[in-house]
Write a protein that holds these residues in place. Structure first.
Motif, PDB file in Angstrom:
ATOM      1  N   ASN A   7     -16.550  67.097   6.055  1.00 45.83           N
ATOM      2  CA  ASN A   7     -17.637  68.023   6.338  1.00 45.83           C
ATOM      3  C   ASN A   7     -18.025  67.927   7.814  1.00 45.83           C
ATOM      4  OD1 ASN A   7     -19.270  65.711   6.631  1.00 45.83           O
ATOM      5  ND2 ASN A   7     -19.920  65.786   4.487  1.00 45.83           N
ATOM      6  N   ALA A   8     -19.085  68.637   8.196  1.00 44.30           N
ATOM      7  CA  ALA A   8     -19.482  68.717   9.600  1.00 44.30           C
ATOM      8  C   ALA A   8     -19.888  67.370  10.186  1.00 44.30           C
ATOM      9  CB  ALA A   8     -20.629  69.721   9.744  1.00 44.30           C
ATOM     10  N   GLU A   9     -20.248  66.420   9.343  1.00 46.85           N
ATOM     11  CA  GLU A   9     -20.663  65.102   9.840  1.00 46.85           C
ATOM     12  C   GLU A   9     -19.507  64.335  10.491  1.00 46.85           C
ATOM     13  OE1 GLU A   9     -22.399  63.039   6.588  1.00 46.85           O
ATOM     14  OE2 GLU A   9     -24.082  64.452   6.365  1.00 46.85           O
ATOM     15  N   PHE A  10     -18.278  64.788  10.263  1.00 50.05           N
ATOM     16  CA  PHE A  10     -17.117  64.088  10.815  1.00 50.05           C
ATOM     17  C   PHE A  10     -16.655  64.677  12.148  1.00 50.05           C
ATOM     18  CE2 PHE A  10     -16.882  62.744   6.427  1.00 50.05           C
ATOM     19  CZ  PHE A  10     -16.423  61.439   6.519  1.00 50.05           C
ATOM     20  N   ALA A  11     -17.407  65.621  12.714  1.00 52.19           N
ATOM     21  CA  ALA A  11     -16.968  66.281  13.942  1.00 52.19           C
ATOM     22  C   ALA A  11     -16.702  65.291  15.068  1.00 52.19           C
ATOM     23  CB  ALA A  11     -17.991  67.331  14.373  1.00 52.19           C
ATOM     24  N   SER A  16     -12.930  62.152  18.533  1.00 50.12           N
ATOM     25  CA  SER A  16     -12.491  60.824  18.973  1.00 50.12           C
ATOM     26  C   SER A  16     -11.020  60.593  18.654  1.00 50.12           C
ATOM     27  CB  SER A  16     -13.350  59.744  18.305  1.00 50.12           C
ATOM     28  OG  SER A  16     -12.890  58.455  18.635  1.00 50.12           O
ATOM     29  N   LEU A  17     -10.582  61.016  17.470  1.00 45.62           N
ATOM     30  CA  LEU A  17      -9.180  60.830  17.080  1.00 45.62           C
ATOM     31  C   LEU A  17      -8.248  61.619  17.994  1.00 45.62           C
ATOM     32  CD1 LEU A  17      -6.978  59.826  15.143  1.00 45.62           C
ATOM     33  CD2 LEU A  17      -7.508  61.793  13.665  1.00 45.62           C
ATOM     34  N   PHE A  18      -8.561  62.887  18.245  1.00 44.12           N
ATOM     35  CA  PHE A  18      -7.705  63.694  19.121  1.00 44.12           C
ATOM     36  C   PHE A  18      -7.671  63.116  20.537  1.00 44.12           C
ATOM     37  CE2 PHE A  18      -7.687  66.666  15.686  1.00 44.12           C
ATOM     38  CZ  PHE A  18      -6.561  67.447  15.893  1.00 44.12           C
ATOM     39  N   SER A  19      -8.792  62.605  21.006  1.00 38.48           N
ATOM     40  CA  SER A  19      -8.836  62.015  22.347  1.00 38.48           C
ATOM     41  C   SER A  19      -8.005  60.747  22.414  1.00 38.48           C
ATOM     42  CB  SER A  19     -10.288  61.729  22.746  1.00 38.48           C
ATOM     43  OG  SER A  19     -11.044  62.923  22.821  1.00 38.48           O
ATOM     44  N   ARG A  20      -8.041  59.932  21.360  1.00 34.74           N
ATOM     45  CA  ARG A  20      -7.260  58.692  21.339  1.00 34.74           C
ATOM     46  C   ARG A  20      -5.763  58.986  21.371  1.00 34.74           C
ATOM     47  NH1 ARG A  20     -10.608  57.302  17.085  1.00 34.74           N
ATOM     48  NH2 ARG A  20      -8.893  57.214  15.569  1.00 34.74           N
ATOM     49  N   PRO A  29      -8.832  73.649  22.489  1.00 39.91           N
ATOM     50  CA  PRO A  29     -10.064  73.048  23.013  1.00 39.91           C
ATOM     51  C   PRO A  29     -11.112  72.779  21.953  1.00 39.91           C
ATOM     52  CG  PRO A  29      -9.973  75.387  23.578  1.00 39.91           C
ATOM     53  CD  PRO A  29      -8.633  75.033  22.987  1.00 39.91           C
ATOM     54  N   LEU A  30     -10.995  73.410  20.783  1.00 40.65           N
ATOM     55  CA  LEU A  30     -11.970  73.191  19.718  1.00 40.65           C
ATOM     56  C   LEU A  30     -12.104  71.714  19.386  1.00 40.65           C
ATOM     57  CD1 LEU A  30     -13.807  74.228  17.383  1.00 40.65           C
ATOM     58  CD2 LEU A  30     -11.727  74.433  15.998  1.00 40.65           C
ATOM     59  N   PHE A  31     -10.987  70.986  19.452  1.00 36.23           N
ATOM     60  CA  PHE A  31     -10.991  69.591  19.010  1.00 36.23           C
ATOM     61  C   PHE A  31     -11.497  68.620  20.081  1.00 36.23           C
ATOM     62  CE2 PHE A  31      -8.178  71.854  16.184  1.00 36.23           C
ATOM     63  CZ  PHE A  31      -8.662  71.444  14.948  1.00 36.23           C
ATOM     64  N   TYR A  32     -12.035  69.181  21.161  1.00 33.96           N
ATOM     65  CA  TYR A  32     -12.744  68.374  22.153  1.00 33.96           C
ATOM     66  C   TYR A  32     -14.223  68.766  22.234  1.00 33.96           C
ATOM     67  CZ  TYR A  32      -8.109  66.972  23.765  1.00 33.96           C
ATOM     68  OH  TYR A  32      -6.831  66.464  23.827  1.00 33.96           O
ATOM     69  N   ASP A  33     -14.639  69.732  21.452  1.00 37.02           N
ATOM     70  CA  ASP A  33     -16.002  70.267  21.521  1.00 37.02           C
ATOM     71  C   ASP A  33     -16.701  69.982  20.197  1.00 37.02           C
ATOM     72  OD1 ASP A  33     -18.303  71.866  21.569  1.00 37.02           O
ATOM     73  OD2 ASP A  33     -17.350  73.391  22.824  1.00 37.02           O
ATOM     74  N   SER A  34     -17.476  68.901  20.149  1.00 39.99           N
ATOM     75  CA  SER A  34     -18.076  68.473  18.884  1.00 39.99           C
ATOM     76  C   SER A  34     -19.075  69.493  18.347  1.00 39.99           C
ATOM     77  CB  SER A  34     -18.746  67.107  19.049  1.00 39.99           C
ATOM     78  OG  SER A  34     -19.771  67.162  20.032  1.00 39.99           O
ATOM     79  N   SER A  35     -19.762  70.223  19.234  1.00 42.93           N
ATOM     80  CA  SER A  35     -20.735  71.210  18.789  1.00 42.93           C
ATOM     81  C   SER A  35     -20.038  72.382  18.081  1.00 42.93           C
ATOM     82  CB  SER A  35     -21.547  71.728  19.979  1.00 42.93           C
ATOM     83  OG  SER A  35     -22.461  72.725  19.570  1.00 42.93           O
ATOM     84  N   ARG A  36     -19.003  72.926  18.715  1.00 38.17           N
ATOM     85  CA  ARG A  36     -18.247  74.025  18.097  1.00 38.17           C
ATOM     86  C   ARG A  36     -17.558  73.556  16.823  1.00 38.17           C
ATOM     87  NH1 ARG A  36     -13.864  76.148  21.640  1.00 38.17           N
ATOM     88  NH2 ARG A  36     -13.539  77.507  19.825  1.00 38.17           N
ATOM     89  N   LEU A  52      -9.292  58.171   5.818  1.00 42.02           N
ATOM     90  CA  LEU A  52     -10.290  57.231   6.305  1.00 42.02           C
ATOM     91  C   LEU A  52      -9.898  55.803   5.937  1.00 42.02           C
ATOM     92  CD1 LEU A  52     -13.514  59.157   5.230  1.00 42.02           C
ATOM     93  CD2 LEU A  52     -12.461  59.125   7.481  1.00 42.02           C
ATOM     94  N   THR A  53     -10.056  54.900   6.894  1.00 46.26           N
ATOM     95  CA  THR A  53      -9.792  53.493   6.645  1.00 46.26           C
ATOM     96  C   THR A  53     -10.923  52.892   5.818  1.00 46.26           C
ATOM     97  OG1 THR A  53     -10.961  52.732   8.623  1.00 46.26           O
ATOM     98  CG2 THR A  53      -8.644  53.360   8.889  1.00 46.26           C
ATOM     99  N   ALA A  54     -10.740  51.648   5.387  1.00 45.80           N
ATOM    100  CA  ALA A  54     -11.774  50.968   4.600  1.00 45.80           C
ATOM    101  C   ALA A  54     -13.084  50.850   5.369  1.00 45.80           C
ATOM    102  CB  ALA A  54     -11.270  49.581   4.189  1.00 45.80           C
ATOM    103  N   SER A  55     -13.002  50.812   6.704  1.00 47.82           N
ATOM    104  CA  SER A  55     -14.214  50.707   7.518  1.00 47.82           C
ATOM    105  C   SER A  55     -14.790  52.077   7.881  1.00 47.82           C
ATOM    106  CB  SER A  55     -13.917  49.916   8.794  1.00 47.82           C
ATOM    107  OG  SER A  55     -12.878  50.537   9.540  1.00 47.82           O
ATOM    108  N   GLY A  56     -14.153  53.141   7.392  1.00 47.72           N
ATOM    109  CA  GLY A  56     -14.682  54.479   7.617  1.00 47.72           C
ATOM    110  C   GLY A  56     -14.177  55.177   8.860  1.00 47.72           C
ATOM    111  N   ASP A  57     -13.184  54.591   9.522  1.00 43.16           N
ATOM    112  CA  ASP A  57     -12.627  55.231  10.722  1.00 43.16           C
ATOM    113  C   ASP A  57     -11.609  56.297  10.321  1.00 43.16           C
ATOM    114  OD1 ASP A  57     -14.070  53.578  12.492  1.00 43.16           O
ATOM    115  OD2 ASP A  57     -12.574  51.982  12.261  1.00 43.16           O
ATOM    116  N   LEU A  58     -11.541  57.355  11.117  1.00 41.41           N
ATOM    117  CA  LEU A  58     -10.605  58.442  10.842  1.00 41.41           C
ATOM    118  C   LEU A  58      -9.240  58.096  11.416  1.00 41.41           C
ATOM    119  CD1 LEU A  58     -10.465  61.290   9.585  1.00 41.41           C
ATOM    120  CD2 LEU A  58     -10.941  62.213  11.858  1.00 41.41           C
TER     121      LEU A  58
END
Length: 312
Positions: A7-11, A16-20, A29-36, A52-58
């Motif tokens: 959902n939107a809470e994972f924006a 962060s994942l795409f940047s890594r 560019p959508l995947f660098y713009d958290s608001s959009r 998602l990992t056990a610690s909740g990381d994507l």
């Protein structure tokens, strides 16, 4: 891993994942713009599945979009954290996204495996059909490539249609130049189509819209009805140009001939891509494009040969 519809809470996690993985080189560019991205996920314009990992990381991501009026969805924007590669995460998030696509009633979906990865191409035709080949679709800079090095050029991607159901029968106009090719592809997809000959005359002015993808170096002209003005149309100075002709237009064949006279060549057939099927033509900057992409499947090899035969 927990495979979940996001959902939107994972924006922020998605950004962060795409940047890594890609730094700042990813073409969308959508995947660098958290608001959009938040808005797109909240409204359903973008539907994402993640691992998602056990610690909740994507650790992995894949998304689905759909053009207005389209029956087919588009799946893509696949990324896996290098720390978790080799665990089959791409296939797992893909399976969940495919199930979601089926739930929404789409008879099939389109996706675009890069020719940089043979395994993605091979996997794509286990249930899918290669209906096109987009030259120069992937910018040279993607994934840390350096654009001013002569050994790095813009790379190709295949167009693959994966059927999920028979779908509703549809009608359209079929140009004689590509009749045998598209009828063969249609037979493979098992989609029901009633084709008519292109007997319509073009109007004075075309009806079209532009899509400009600056980071990708791509401009796409989406033509709904062909007019005489298309014969001498001036296109943007970008390394990759595409023209999409809607197959509900009886003047489709004339428009294709106009585009061919301006150096465009066949690109692909996209079933249900808009409110009707689409025939896509392409023109690329030959100096920055890999014209000998590493296609591995027979379908893409045949399409590449067709493109070469009709290219300058």
């Amino acid at each position: 891993m927990d495979i979940r519809r996001l959902n939107a809470e994972f924006a922020l996690e998605i950004v962060s994942l795409f940047s890594r993985v890609y730094g700042q080189t990813y073409a969308n560019p959508l995947f660098y713009d958290s608001s959009r991205l938040t808005d797109a996920l909240a409204t359903g314009a973008l539907k994402s599945v993640g691992a998602l990992t056990a610690s909740g990381d994507l650790a992995a991501h894949m998304a689905m979009v759909r053009s207005p009026g389209a029956s087919s969805a588009e799946l893509g924007n696949t990324v896996v954290d290098p720390a978790f590669r080799g665990e089959g995460l791409a296939w797992q998030v893909g399976a969940e996204l495919t199930a979601w696509c089926r739930e929404l009633g789409h008879p099939g979906y389109l996706h675009y495996p890069t020719c940089d990865h043979a395994i993605m191409q091979k996997q794509s035709v286990k249930r899918g059909i290669e209906t096109g080949l987009m030259l120069g679709y992937i910018p040279a800079e993607t994934d840390g490539r350096v654009s001013d090095r002569s050994d790095f050029k813009r790379q190709a991607a295949t167009i693959v249609y994966e059927p999920l159901a028979r779908g509703e029968p549809a009608a359209g106009f079929l140009p004689g130049r590509y009749r045998e090719l598209i009828m063969s592809l249609q037979e493979q997809t098992r989609l029901e189509r009633e084709w008519e000959e292109c007997t319509g005359s073009e109007g004075e002015r075309s009806s079209f819209t532009w899509q400009i993808f600056e980071r990708r170096g791509l401009a796409r002209l989406e033509v709904s009805s062909v007019g005489v003005d298309l014969k001498s149309y001036a296109y943007p100075d970008l390394p990759c140009l595409q023209v999409d002709f809607l197959m509900s237009d009886p003047a489709l064949e004339t428009g294709i001939e106009y585009a061919l006279s301006q150096g465009f060549v066949f690109c692909g057939w996209l079933p249900g891509f808009r409110e009707n099927d689409v025939i896509r033509l392409q023109r690329v900057d030959l100096t920055v494009t890999d014209l000998d992409p590493d296609v591995v499947n027979p379908g893409a090899k045949n399409l590449l040969e067709l493109i070469r035969e009709t290219s300058v």
